[in-house]
Design a protein around this motif. Structure first.
Motif, PDB file in Angstrom:
ATOM      1  N   CYS A  71       0.843  -1.190   0.000  1.00  0.00           N
ATOM      2  CA  CYS A  71       0.000   0.000   0.000  1.00  0.00           C
ATOM      3  C   CYS A  71       0.882   1.245   0.000  1.00  0.00           C
ATOM      4  N   LEU A  72       0.429   2.269  -0.707  1.00  0.00           N
ATOM      5  CA  LEU A  72       1.209   3.501  -0.840  1.00  0.00           C
ATOM      6  C   LEU A  72       0.380   4.691  -0.366  1.00  0.00           C
ATOM      7  N   PRO A  73       1.015   5.765   0.121  1.00  0.00           N
ATOM      8  CA  PRO A  73       0.278   6.956   0.566  1.00  0.00           C
ATOM      9  C   PRO A  73      -0.588   7.523  -0.568  1.00  0.00           C
ATOM     10  N   HIS A  74      -1.797   7.970  -0.215  1.00  0.00           N
ATOM     11  CA  HIS A  74      -2.736   8.506  -1.198  1.00  0.00           C
ATOM     12  C   HIS A  74      -2.317   9.906  -1.669  1.00  0.00           C
ATOM     13  N   PRO A  75      -2.893  10.369  -2.787  1.00  0.00           N
ATOM     14  CA  PRO A  75      -2.589  11.716  -3.262  1.00  0.00           C
ATOM     15  C   PRO A  75      -3.008  12.778  -2.241  1.00  0.00           C
ATOM     16  N   PRO A  76      -2.304  13.904  -2.186  1.00  0.00           N
ATOM     17  CA  PRO A  76      -2.688  15.001  -1.285  1.00  0.00           C
ATOM     18  C   PRO A  76      -3.953  15.689  -1.801  1.00  0.00           C
ATOM     19  N   SER A  77      -4.551  16.504  -0.965  1.00  0.00           N
ATOM     20  CA  SER A  77      -5.784  17.209  -1.366  1.00  0.00           C
ATOM     21  C   SER A  77      -5.485  18.273  -2.413  1.00  0.00           C
ATOM     22  N   THR A  78      -4.314  18.905  -2.304  1.00  0.00           N
ATOM     23  CA  THR A  78      -3.950  19.973  -3.240  1.00  0.00           C
ATOM     24  C   THR A  78      -2.495  19.826  -3.655  1.00  0.00           C
ATOM     25  N   TYR A  79      -2.231  20.091  -4.946  1.00  0.00           N
ATOM     26  CA  TYR A  79      -0.872  20.030  -5.463  1.00  0.00           C
ATOM     27  C   TYR A  79      -0.308  21.428  -5.684  1.00  0.00           C
ATOM     28  N   HIS A  80       1.010  21.546  -5.514  1.00  0.00           N
ATOM     29  CA  HIS A  80       1.716  22.796  -5.779  1.00  0.00           C
ATOM     30  C   HIS A  80       2.836  22.509  -6.794  1.00  0.00           C
ATOM     31  N   LYS A  81       3.545  23.549  -7.179  1.00  0.00           N
ATOM     32  CA  LYS A  81       4.589  23.402  -8.202  1.00  0.00           C
ATOM     33  C   LYS A  81       5.939  23.003  -7.614  1.00  0.00           C
ATOM     34  N   ASP A  82       6.074  23.022  -6.301  1.00  0.00           N
ATOM     35  CA  ASP A  82       7.361  22.706  -5.685  1.00  0.00           C
ATOM     36  C   ASP A  82       7.707  21.227  -5.842  1.00  0.00           C
ATOM     37  N   TYR A  83       8.991  20.953  -6.082  1.00  0.00           N
ATOM     38  CA  TYR A  83       9.473  19.585  -6.239  1.00  0.00           C
ATOM     39  C   TYR A  83       9.401  18.850  -4.904  1.00  0.00           C
ATOM     40  N   VAL A  84       8.791  17.689  -4.912  1.00  0.00           N
ATOM     41  CA  VAL A  84       8.704  16.848  -3.725  1.00  0.00           C
ATOM     42  C   VAL A  84       9.894  15.891  -3.729  1.00  0.00           C
ATOM     43  N   VAL A  85      10.790  16.063  -2.793  1.00  0.00           N
ATOM     44  CA  VAL A  85      12.020  15.253  -2.758  1.00  0.00           C
ATOM     45  C   VAL A  85      11.681  13.834  -2.307  1.00  0.00           C
ATOM     46  N   PRO A  86      11.961  12.824  -3.142  1.00  0.00           N
ATOM     47  CA  PRO A  86      11.667  11.448  -2.737  1.00  0.00           C
ATOM     48  C   PRO A  86      12.641  10.952  -1.681  1.00  0.00           C
ATOM     49  N   THR A  87      12.241   9.922  -0.960  1.00  0.00           N
ATOM     50  CA  THR A  87      13.101   9.354   0.080  1.00  0.00           C
ATOM     51  C   THR A  87      14.400   8.833  -0.517  1.00  0.00           C
ATOM     52  N   VAL A  88      14.297   8.181  -1.673  1.00  0.00           N
ATOM     53  CA  VAL A  88      15.466   7.650  -2.371  1.00  0.00           C
ATOM     54  C   VAL A  88      15.624   8.414  -3.671  1.00  0.00           C
ATOM     55  N   LEU A  89      16.706   9.171  -3.797  1.00  0.00           N
ATOM     56  CA  LEU A  89      16.887  10.011  -4.976  1.00  0.00           C
ATOM     57  C   LEU A  89      17.232   9.214  -6.222  1.00  0.00           C
ATOM     58  N   TYR A  90      18.081   8.178  -6.062  1.00  0.00           N
ATOM     59  CA  TYR A  90      18.538   7.411  -7.216  1.00  0.00           C
ATOM     60  C   TYR A  90      18.419   5.912  -6.937  1.00  0.00           C
ATOM     61  N   MET A  91      18.150   5.153  -7.996  1.00  0.00           N
ATOM     62  CA  MET A  91      18.224   3.705  -7.902  1.00  0.00           C
ATOM     63  C   MET A  91      19.678   3.295  -8.071  1.00  0.00           C
ATOM     64  N   ASP A  92      20.043   2.188  -7.458  1.00  0.00           N
ATOM     65  CA  ASP A  92      21.409   1.719  -7.531  1.00  0.00           C
ATOM     66  C   ASP A  92      21.416   0.281  -8.029  1.00  0.00           C
ATOM     67  N   TYR A  93      22.496  -0.084  -8.677  1.00  0.00           N
ATOM     68  CA  TYR A  93      22.684  -1.473  -9.079  1.00  0.00           C
ATOM     69  C   TYR A  93      24.114  -1.843  -8.761  1.00  0.00           C
ATOM     70  N   THR A  94      24.296  -2.816  -7.880  1.00  0.00           N
ATOM     71  CA  THR A  94      25.641  -3.204  -7.484  1.00  0.00           C
ATOM     72  C   THR A  94      26.208  -4.170  -8.492  1.00  0.00           C
ATOM     73  N   LYS A  95      27.525  -4.247  -8.527  1.00  0.00           N
ATOM     74  CA  LYS A  95      28.215  -5.072  -9.520  1.00  0.00           C
ATOM     75  C   LYS A  95      27.901  -6.552  -9.335  1.00  0.00           C
ATOM     76  N   ASP A  96      27.888  -7.005  -8.093  1.00  0.00           N
ATOM     77  CA  ASP A  96      27.698  -8.425  -7.838  1.00  0.00           C
ATOM     78  C   ASP A  96      26.274  -8.675  -7.385  1.00  0.00           C
ATOM     79  N   MET A  97      25.465  -9.278  -8.242  1.00  0.00           N
ATOM     80  CA  MET A  97      24.071  -9.527  -7.887  1.00  0.00           C
ATOM     81  C   MET A  97      23.931 -10.579  -6.794  1.00  0.00           C
ATOM     82  N   ASN A  98      24.946 -11.389  -6.610  1.00  0.00           N
ATOM     83  CA  ASN A  98      24.866 -12.439  -5.601  1.00  0.00           C
ATOM     84  C   ASN A  98      25.237 -11.938  -4.219  1.00  0.00           C
TER      85      ASN A  98
END
Length: 807
Positions: free
Chosen positions: A240-267
């Protein structure tokens, strides 16, 4: 070639610097790692497309970072109408203006409420994540048709250009690469309205938008990669994910994780987040310490670490050998039964490789990964990858709608299709290349005056997949070879020192590094040597015409985004007279052609042209009077003394080039990987020996073995791993069995390998004299009748060329 004016005269610039901090798993060229090592010749190297994913993983683990707003601004600028020049103030405010223009679709009643309802469905119902997302996106796209932003073209109500989102999983999208078939199942694809309508079963109501949000059934046609503009790959660790807010603005909402990562060794478990990925010179350093710590473990890896105990047995209790073998067998059986799972970043990379391969000259691909409620935009081109900070499309809906607005207004060129080669996806037919040729003239006062002359070359292309060599990969030269016809080029007179009488042409479309001397420049140096040396005459490819496509540099977007553009690439096309692979030969004919190429390479090296990429794919040829003439092909990684001597402080052959399975053992060691070993003649001499060995063991009567093919493992390891494999091979050389058609050729290879083995001993040193290397490593082991035959041919061809010149 009669005229090479297509590219113009470019200043010679420095080659890439050595000691550039490249990773130990470096492949092929200084800036071609990962998939570039196997992608260009999948059929020849014997690598299944499904097995290319480890190399794709190496490509995607290194990426540049970019702020989401900075990328959105750049994409908006790419969409602007060139005929509508915006004042600088409006250009700077383009993103803000766009956010303002779409805000009414995020707040209020009507469409805004419908979009929110679909997003709530996405947040609450995990199993319906694709449907809710597609409904929200398509509802917004329909509403965006009426939105206008100054400078951005109005919506074009055309079924070919109008795009929509479509659920694809579990439908399979297939593609053939050099006889090897791939099968992918992207979650969501973005296609044209026409493509979406075309897959609906006959006789059923064509409610395209309703059909787009449902899983395709067996009655549906499958999409083709040619039709796909982009893909969305989903990862949903949270139910489950948080629902949309009642009102939106133009300001950028900073996500908890800015970038996805992929490590060299999948194991292995995820690596520390404060590390900087090892990349080439084009990569800038950054710190990910606070950005990646919150990535869910399920997202980081689908497999357990190698140190994890699968049983309840304490680590200090020794198990019997039988128990260990039994558990090993059980684990192997379990792996076979389990479906293959790829990290979403790797999965996304595989889809991008398919989109690149589907188009002859795709310049870039924009793709997306959705992790929970965050969208990550990825930009791929032939230099490297750029990942943007995430956009939370639930909490930051205005930015998501602006992204949709951009996608809706993007033309084929903005999607990455070259406007000349593909004015629309799948275009086949005549292409007209127009360019200006600079001519130096003198005015009345004797001053130099340049006059520009317009020239046109017609190219008729046939891009059927079974008739062209596709490239499956992400970065590097991305060489695509395909047949081409041209009235203009056919009418050009053939240079006197070329003997290939074929009337067929092939075009080589590729992305070389801008910093390197171009292949046409190097070939002109080669042709000067050919005019004077019979060992080179007739043994080099005939370049009929070339052209550099201005405006395709990968540096353009990096400069706009403020990212280091070192190692940038640009699109070239070279048209050659057709050649055939030397691997189609066997017996004495093969050995004779191989020896001709060895001699040509040696003659060029003595004159300062160093090829440095000897591999089976670069040994070609043609028939002259029923006789196969060997040709040393592909000079785009070569170096010449003339170019290097004109550049101050440039490396003199320390950059590591070549194709790993055929590289000298001395270049597959840590010192060489760190660019501390100069590339010398004996390295290429050894490569010729490995090529001879390779063909003798893997080809029978001119065809690659389909099963029980040795040496495949050389293709699945990095440089150090290949050194280990080849050293082990040397130890069991006497047990190797060549194919019947290459039995006598393998006797030559065995004698040559014995010399290589002698000089790889711990305290052995290779002779410094190049002529001695040529004799002791190669010529002394070649049958005398082969040597005599090549000498007679060289004399005969030389006489023919002199006679032609006199006429």
């Amino acid at each position: 070639m009669a005229n090479n004016a297509g590219a113009g005269t470019e200043p010679v610039t420095n080659t890439p610097p050595r000691n550039s901090g490249l990773p130990a798993d470096l492949k092929s060229t200084p800036h071609a790692v990962g998939s570039a090592v196997v992608s260009e010749h999948i059929d020849t190297l014997g690598v299944e497309v499904s097995d290319v994913r480890p190399w794709i993983g190496r490509d995607v683990k290194n990426f540049e970072q970019c702020e989401a707003d900075k990328m959105l601004k750049q994409l908006l600028e790419m969409c602007t109408d060139p005929s509508q020049s915006l004042p600088p103030s409006q250009e700077l405010a383009l993103l803000d203006t766009s956010l303002e223009a779409v805000l009414h679709l995020c707040n209020g009643s009507g469409v805004a409420q419908k979009i929110k309802q679909h997003l709530i469905k996405f947040c609450d119902v995990e199993g319906e994540k694709h449907s809710g997302f597609v409904q929200a996106a398509n509802t917004a796209l329909v509403a965006l048709e009426k939105v206008n932003v100054p400078g951005i073209p109005a919506f074009n109500d055309d079924e070919e250009t109008n795009i929509l989102f479509h659920v694809n999983d579990p439908a399979i999208i297939s593609q053939t690469h050099q006889g090897k078939k791939s099968a992918r199942e992207p979650d969501i694809v973005v296609v044209s309205y026409k493509s979406a309508a075309d897959i609906i079963p006959e006789g059923k109501s064509k409610h395209v938008y309703q059909s787009a949000c449902k899983k395709p059934t067996k009655d549906h046609e499958n999409f083709q990669w040619m039709q796909v503009r982009t893909t969305f790959e989903f990862k949903r660790p949270k139910k489950c994910l948080p629902h949309p807010p009642s009102t939106y603005h133009k300001d950028y909402v900073v996500p908890t994780v800015l970038y996805m990562d992929y490590t060299k060794d999948m194991n292995a478990s995820a690596q520390p987040t404060d590390s900087t990925p090892a990349t080439g010179p084009a990569q800038t350093s950054y710190n990910k310490s606070n950005e990646l710590q919150n990535i869910p473990e399920r997202l980081r890896s689908n497999k357990r670490g190698t140190d994890h105990l699968d049983s309840n047995e304490p680590p200090n209790i020794k198990r019997s050998k039988q128990d260990e073998e039994r558990q090993s067998r059980q684990e192997e059986e379990k792996k076979k039964k389990e479906p293959k799972k790829h990290h979403p970043v790797v999965q996304n990379g595989l889809y991008v490789a398919e989109m690149f391969a589907a188009h002859i000259a795709r310049q870039h691909v924009i793709s997306f990964i959705v992790n929970n409620d965050i969208i990550y935009l990825w930009w791929f081109d032939r230099q490297h990858t750029i990942q943007c900070t995430g956009i939370n499309f639930i909490q930051d809906l205005p930015r998501f709608v602006v992204l949709l607005f951009i996608m809706q207004r993007m033309g084929y060129e903005q999607w990455g299709l070259h406007p000349l080669f593909e004015s629309k996806p799948g275009y086949e037919g005549e292409i007209i290349v127009e360019y200006e040729e600079d001519k130096d003239n003198r005015d009345k006062k004797g001053q130099d005056k340049k006059k520009s002359k317009k020239k046109r070359v017609d190219l008729t292309v046939d891009l059927k997949l079974d008739k062209r060599t596709t490239h499956f990969g992400l970065h590097g030269r991305a060489t695509t070879v395909f047949p081409v016809k041209s009235k203009a080029l056919s009418a050009l007179p053939q240079r006197s020192h070329f003997r290939n009488q074929s009337t067929e042409f092939v075009a080589k479309l590729f992305w070389p590094e801008e910093a390197r001397p171009s292949e046409p420049e190097i070939l002109e140096e080669v042709y000067k040597v050919a005019n004077e040396d019979p060992d080179v005459l007739g043994h080099v490819p005939e370049m009929v015409w070339f052209h550099k496509f201005e405006g395709t540099s990968t540096a353009i977007i990096r400069k706009a985004l403020g990212i280091d553009d070192t190692g940038s690439r640009v699109l070239y096309i070279i048209v050659f007279r057709k050649l055939d692979p030397i691997t189609t030969l066997s017996g004495k004919e093969f050995l004779l052609a191989w020896w001709e190429v060895v001699k040509c390479h040696r003659a060029l090296w003595k004159r300062g042209v160093h090829h440095r990429d000897v591999s089976p794919n670069n040994l070609m040829g043609y028939r002259l009077g029923g006789r196969f003439i060997g040709v040393l092909n592909d000079f785009d990684l070569s170096s010449t003394k003339r170019f290097l001597s004109s550049i101050k402080d440039t490396p003199k052959g320390f950059e590591r080039t070549g194709t790993v399975p055929f590289m000298s053992l001395h270049l597959l060691v840590p010192e060489a990987i760190a660019d501390q070993v100069e590339h010398l003649y004996y390295h290429d001499a050894e490569s010729f020996i490995w090529v001879l060995t390779w063909v003798c063991l893997r080809y029978e009567n001119g065809k690659l073995l389909k099963k029980n093919r040795p040496l495949d493992e050389w293709l699945t390891v990095d440089a150090l791993g290949c050194h280990k494999k080849k050293t082990s091979f040397m130890a069991r050389l006497r047990s190797m069995r060549p194919t019947p058609s290459h039995q006598k050729n393998f006797d030559v290879a065995m004698q040559c390998l014995a010399v290589v083995h002698r000089y790889t001993a711990p305290f052995a040193s290779v002779p410094g004299d190049e002529e001695e290397v040529f004799n002791t490593w190669l010529q002394n082991h070649v049958p005398k009748d082969t040597i005599q035959a090549t000498s007679c041919l060289a004399s005969r061809v030389g006489i023919l060329v002199v006679e032609a010149a006199c006429l």
